[in-house]
Design a protein around this motif. Structure first.
Motif, PDB file in Angstrom:
ATOM      1  N   HIS A 166     -43.672  -6.045 119.551  1.00 20.62           N
ATOM      2  CA  HIS A 166     -42.732  -6.903 120.282  1.00 20.62           C
ATOM      3  C   HIS A 166     -42.043  -7.880 119.329  1.00 20.62           C
ATOM      4  N   LEU A 167     -42.831  -8.461 118.435  1.00 19.31           N
ATOM      5  CA  LEU A 167     -42.291  -9.470 117.528  1.00 19.31           C
ATOM      6  C   LEU A 167     -41.213  -8.881 116.622  1.00 19.31           C
ATOM      7  N   MET A 168     -41.473  -7.689 116.095  1.00 17.49           N
ATOM      8  CA  MET A 168     -40.477  -7.065 115.221  1.00 17.49           C
ATOM      9  C   MET A 168     -39.241  -6.625 116.004  1.00 17.49           C
ATOM     10  N   HIS A 169     -39.441  -6.218 117.243  1.00 19.01           N
ATOM     11  CA  HIS A 169     -38.298  -5.878 118.102  1.00 19.01           C
ATOM     12  C   HIS A 169     -37.404  -7.104 118.276  1.00 19.01           C
ATOM     13  N   HIS A 170     -38.035  -8.265 118.468  1.00 22.89           N
ATOM     14  CA  HIS A 170     -37.268  -9.497 118.640  1.00 22.89           C
ATOM     15  C   HIS A 170     -36.519  -9.870 117.357  1.00 22.89           C
ATOM     16  N   ILE A 171     -37.196  -9.786 116.219  1.00 27.39           N
ATOM     17  CA  ILE A 171     -36.570 -10.205 114.956  1.00 27.39           C
ATOM     18  C   ILE A 171     -35.488  -9.214 114.516  1.00 27.39           C
ATOM     19  N   ILE A 172     -35.811  -7.933 114.474  1.00 25.41           N
ATOM     20  CA  ILE A 172     -34.848  -6.945 113.977  1.00 25.41           C
ATOM     21  C   ILE A 172     -33.756  -6.697 115.009  1.00 25.41           C
ATOM     22  N   GLY A 173     -34.121  -6.739 116.293  1.00 27.94           N
ATOM     23  CA  GLY A 173     -33.102  -6.611 117.334  1.00 27.94           C
ATOM     24  C   GLY A 173     -32.191  -7.813 117.421  1.00 27.94           C
ATOM     25  N   GLY A 174     -32.518  -8.869 116.683  1.00 31.84           N
ATOM     26  CA  GLY A 174     -31.688 -10.068 116.661  1.00 31.84           C
ATOM     27  C   GLY A 174     -30.754 -10.139 115.471  1.00 31.84           C
ATOM     28  N   GLN A 175     -30.599  -9.014 114.756  1.00 29.93           N
ATOM     29  CA  GLN A 175     -29.706  -8.993 113.594  1.00 29.93           C
ATOM     30  C   GLN A 175     -28.290  -8.572 114.005  1.00 29.93           C
ATOM     31  N   GLU A 176     -27.300  -9.252 113.438  1.00 31.56           N
ATOM     32  CA  GLU A 176     -25.878  -8.936 113.631  1.00 31.56           C
ATOM     33  C   GLU A 176     -25.465  -8.923 115.097  1.00 31.56           C
TER      34      GLU A 176
ATOM     35  N   ARG B 274     -35.831   2.340 113.199  1.00 34.44           N
ATOM     36  CA  ARG B 274     -35.427   0.931 113.140  1.00 34.44           C
ATOM     37  C   ARG B 274     -33.970   0.757 113.549  1.00 34.44           C
ATOM     38  N   ASP B 275     -33.096   1.587 112.994  1.00 35.59           N
ATOM     39  CA  ASP B 275     -31.665   1.378 113.179  1.00 35.59           C
ATOM     40  C   ASP B 275     -31.119   1.951 114.485  1.00 35.59           C
ATOM     41  N   GLU B 276     -31.741   3.005 115.007  1.00 31.90           N
ATOM     42  CA  GLU B 276     -31.244   3.631 116.232  1.00 31.90           C
ATOM     43  C   GLU B 276     -31.820   2.988 117.493  1.00 31.90           C
ATOM     44  N   ILE B 277     -32.983   2.352 117.372  1.00 31.73           N
ATOM     45  CA  ILE B 277     -33.622   1.782 118.566  1.00 31.73           C
ATOM     46  C   ILE B 277     -33.846   0.279 118.427  1.00 31.73           C
ATOM     47  N   ILE B 278     -34.654  -0.120 117.444  1.00 32.84           N
ATOM     48  CA  ILE B 278     -35.068  -1.531 117.361  1.00 32.84           C
ATOM     49  C   ILE B 278     -33.891  -2.453 117.045  1.00 32.84           C
ATOM     50  N   ARG B 279     -33.079  -2.069 116.104  1.00 34.05           N
ATOM     51  CA  ARG B 279     -32.015  -2.952 115.620  1.00 34.05           C
ATOM     52  C   ARG B 279     -30.855  -3.084 116.606  1.00 34.05           C
ATOM     53  N   VAL B 280     -30.756  -2.158 117.543  1.00 33.94           N
ATOM     54  CA  VAL B 280     -29.623  -2.149 118.472  1.00 33.94           C
ATOM     55  C   VAL B 280     -29.755  -3.241 119.527  1.00 33.94           C
ATOM     56  N   GLY B 281     -31.005  -3.671 119.798  1.00 34.32           N
ATOM     57  CA  GLY B 281     -31.189  -4.692 120.822  1.00 34.32           C
ATOM     58  C   GLY B 281     -30.705  -4.181 122.167  1.00 34.32           C
TER      59      GLY B 281
END
Length: 693
Positions: free
Chosen positions: A479-489, A646-653
């Motif tokens: 959850h924590l990494m989803h919040h941090i990486i999903g909060g980029q850009e 990371r880029d297709e799921i987590i980072r997209v938010g």
């Protein structure tokens, strides 16, 4: 204006803040720079004014929007976004501190702050003049498709809030009901947080204490008595290892009696007010209202999913219960059932006997510090990030650890820039949140602020750690990494971090639990006191034994799912909450009802998740679907797959719908096939000959 922060349960209500008009500052006075951190260590005397400032800023921004001449769609969206940021920053930090701060005054002030900001958010969502401005730009062309998505979300949020009603009295009723539900949820949570119970035995009572390890007994002995609390670091190992049935029953009853009976009365009020609110908004039930915007679509689909999983796993559940009962009969030949307080003990005994996994042997390889370093290392490999510990004490309690997060590629450069900050509050204490959760503190918004979040858990500060607790740590870190990486850009706070449909949010964290059973990963951080790494053979046995209990797990999860859904599917005045809960337990749970206990009184998810506890099993299905891609490689840290994930799921938010995220990564539509396959994985019994090799 519905804020998009991840919910955490609240505390007691005091008098609300009334921001003095002279404190209003002209728009825009939003967060200063992306490098600024949330003021997590502020004192109680500063919290009240800081909270008022967040509300004042939001009022100022709203007024500037209402007075704007012919604003464009982009202008409107930008100002709505700034309001989201101000109110989100205030409410998220207040929620965290209300659940964790050691000072009662600070907890109360934080609670008041959160309730007041949420009430103001509801007020904005019912503001007809603000809504008219938003609607007035519907035909404008936004800067891009994500901006249009944000506009459509704003319209949807306004309508689901009830702004469309012309009758002021109806809108006022909606406002009041929403505030009352929030305040009741606060009190429910506070009652659980403040109710820690103890079960004691004389240290000389070796019969009662049989099965508990010497280090556990020694660390819990005071004045000749062994004191075992209902906090997780005490309760979980004791309920699993204590041979004495009376001790296990006493522990279970103490655990299930927390916040009883006061929370039952609170829950009745919550259910009644949720139903009334749903009817006012034009829905047949609260369950219909809350499922409408989830992947599942409606309450009927959720109910069918629960019934399908129950049907799929019922035979396996019966088989597993029969295996446990056979073991129990060796201790008590007259036994006819497995009780809820038996399952952990006899499951552990079965894993030792049939699958050659000895918990006392496994625990030798895990401490909290090792597990923390292990999950950080996994996150660094999986998401291509680096963590750097902040040496100064910046948290709300002396035990809180803080880390800066960077992209790995930039970490060794002179111009490296942070991408976020995390806090770890991992040990139990009085009046602290009793479960395990990720609390967002700030949503990451491009060129405005970095994402910041906290893990709140209750692990043993010293001594051995259960492998199940290690798995929980991996889950919450997901959850924590989803919040941090999903909060980029992210341009829009609404889509930052864990901002997908609610029944997707558990998928990344549940999937990350698989990494806690991987041999390569465990051997990176699991060492005994003599620095021997956990043996490969033990890891294989641990993984094999973990396959036992999936049927029982499914039955219990479907009990909770059915409970949360059915309590919200009809008029609460037509049923007794406790009686309906008993009926649902008899239908779905494999365990008899234990008299004088109340699952509902401390069932925090009934407040936080309301009708959608099915989310956990739905997310398990999604997680297994996503994990099917990782399983194609022998290495769960294989970089190409990891970075794609990371880029297709987590980072997209929340920039895309969850079903689109999943398809983009897996390359095929989501079905329940992978969940079926997961349930069809069975452990292989190990013969006594194999066990001694």
């Amino acid at each position: 204006m519905l804020l998009s922060f991840v919910l955490c349960i609240l505390v007691v209500t005091v008098n609300s803040f009334a921001p003095p008009p002279q404190q209003l500052v002209p728009y825009p006075a939003v967060p200063s720079t992306p490098e600024q951190n949330a003021p997590v260590s502020m004192k109680s005397d500063a919290m009240k004014s800081w909270c008022a400032q967040r509300k004042n800023q939001a009022i100022s921004i709203k007024n500037s929007l209402l007075s704007a001449q012919n604003p464009s769609k982009d202008d409107v969206l930008k100002k709505l976004n700034l309001i989201d940021i101000e109110l989100g920053n205030g409410a998220m930090l207040a929620s965290l501190l209300s659940q964790t701060h050691p000072d009662e005054i600070m907890r109360n002030i934080s609670t008041t702050c959160e309730l007041d900001l949420k009430a103001f958010s509801t007020q904005l969502s019912l503001d007809r003049e603000l809504y008219k401005v938003v609607v007035s730009v519907q035909n404008d062309t936004p800067v891009d498709s994500v901006a249009q998505r944000r506009y459509e979300r704003a319209i949807r949020n306004f309508k689901r809030s009830g702004v469309q009603f012309d009758d002021k009295e109806i809108r006022a009723k909606i406002q009041n009901l929403t505030e009352e539900i929030e305040a009741l949820g606060t009190q429910f949570s506070q009652n659980v947080n403040s109710d820690t119970r103890n079960v004691t035995r004389l240290v000389t009572d070796t019969v009662s204490l049989e099965g508990l390890s010497k280090d556990f007994i020694d660390s819990h002995t005071k004045d000749g008595k062994v004191v075992i609390s209902t906090n997780y670091p005490d309760y979980q190992p004791a309920i699993k290892l204590a041979k004495n049935s009376d001790l296990r029953k006493d522990l279970f009853m103490a655990f299930e009696q927390r916040a009883f009976p006061q929370n039952l009365a609170i829950l009745d009020k919550v259910l009644s007010k949720r139903y009334e609110l749903a009817k006012l908004l034009g829905y047949s039930s609260w369950a219909e209202y809350v499922t409408e915007v989830n992947m599942i679509g409606n309450a009927e689909n959720a109910n069918n999913f629960i019934l399908n999983v129950t049907s799929l796993t019922s035979e396996r559940t019966k088989q597993e219960i029969a295996e446990l009962l056979e073991l129990k009969k060796q201790d008590d030949p007259a036994s006819t059932s497995i009780e809820a307080y038996d399952v952990s003990y006899y499951s552990e005994k079965l894993r030792q006997k049939a699958y050659s996994v000895d918990n006392s042997e496994v625990r030798k390889y895990f401490t909290y510090s090792q597990a923390r370093d292990g999950v950080i290392w996994v996150a660094e490999q999986l998401f291509a990030v680096k963590f750097q510990k902040v040496q100064a004490q910046v948290g709300w309690h002396s035990s809180v650890e803080t880390y800066e997060v960077y992209w790995k590629r930039d970490f060794n450069s002179q111009t490296k820039k942070r991408i976020g900050r995390i806090h770890l509050d991992m040990f139990p204490r009085d009046n602290k949140y009793k479960h395990a959760a990720q609390f967002p503190i700030r949503a990451g918004v491009h060129n405005i602020q970095l994402p910041e979040g906290a893990l709140i858990c209750n692990f043993p500060a010293t001594g051995p750690m259960e492998h199940s607790q290690v798995t929980t740590l991996f889950h919450e870190f997901g959850h924590l990494m989803h919040h941090i990486i999903g909060g980029q850009e992210k341009v829009w706070a609404e889509f930052s971090g864990v901002a997908t449909e609610w029944d997707f949010v558990e998928a990344p964290s549940q999937m990350l639990e698989e990494w806690a059973f991987d041999e390569k990963i465990l051997q990176h951080f699991a060492f005994d006191k003599d620095s021997n790494k956990i043996p490969s053979d033990l890891v294989k046995k641990l993984k094999n034994a973990s396959l036992f209990g999936k049927g029982i797990y499914a039955a219990q999860q479907m009990f909770y799912a059915a409970l949360s859904l059915q309590l919200h599917m009809k008029d609460p005045s037509t049923f007794s909450t406790s009686e309906l809960a008993d009926q649902i337990q008899l239908k779905f749970s494999p365990f008899p009802i234990v008299p004088n206990t109340s699952k509902l009184s401390s069932f925090g998810h009934i407040i936080g998740y309301s009708a959608v506890y099915y989310t956990y099993m739905w997310s398990q299905a999604l997680g297994q679907h996503i994990f099917s891609v990782f399983k194609k490689n022998s290495d769960l840290l294989e970089p190409f797959t990891a970075l794609n994930y990371r880029d297709e799921i987590i980072r997209v938010g929340g920039n895309k719908d969850a079903k689109v995220l999943v398809y983009d990564f897996v390359k095929k539509p989501f079905t329940l096939d992978d969940l079926h396959n997961w349930f069809n994985e069975y452990p292989v019994p190990i013969s006594s000959t194999q066990a001694t090799k």
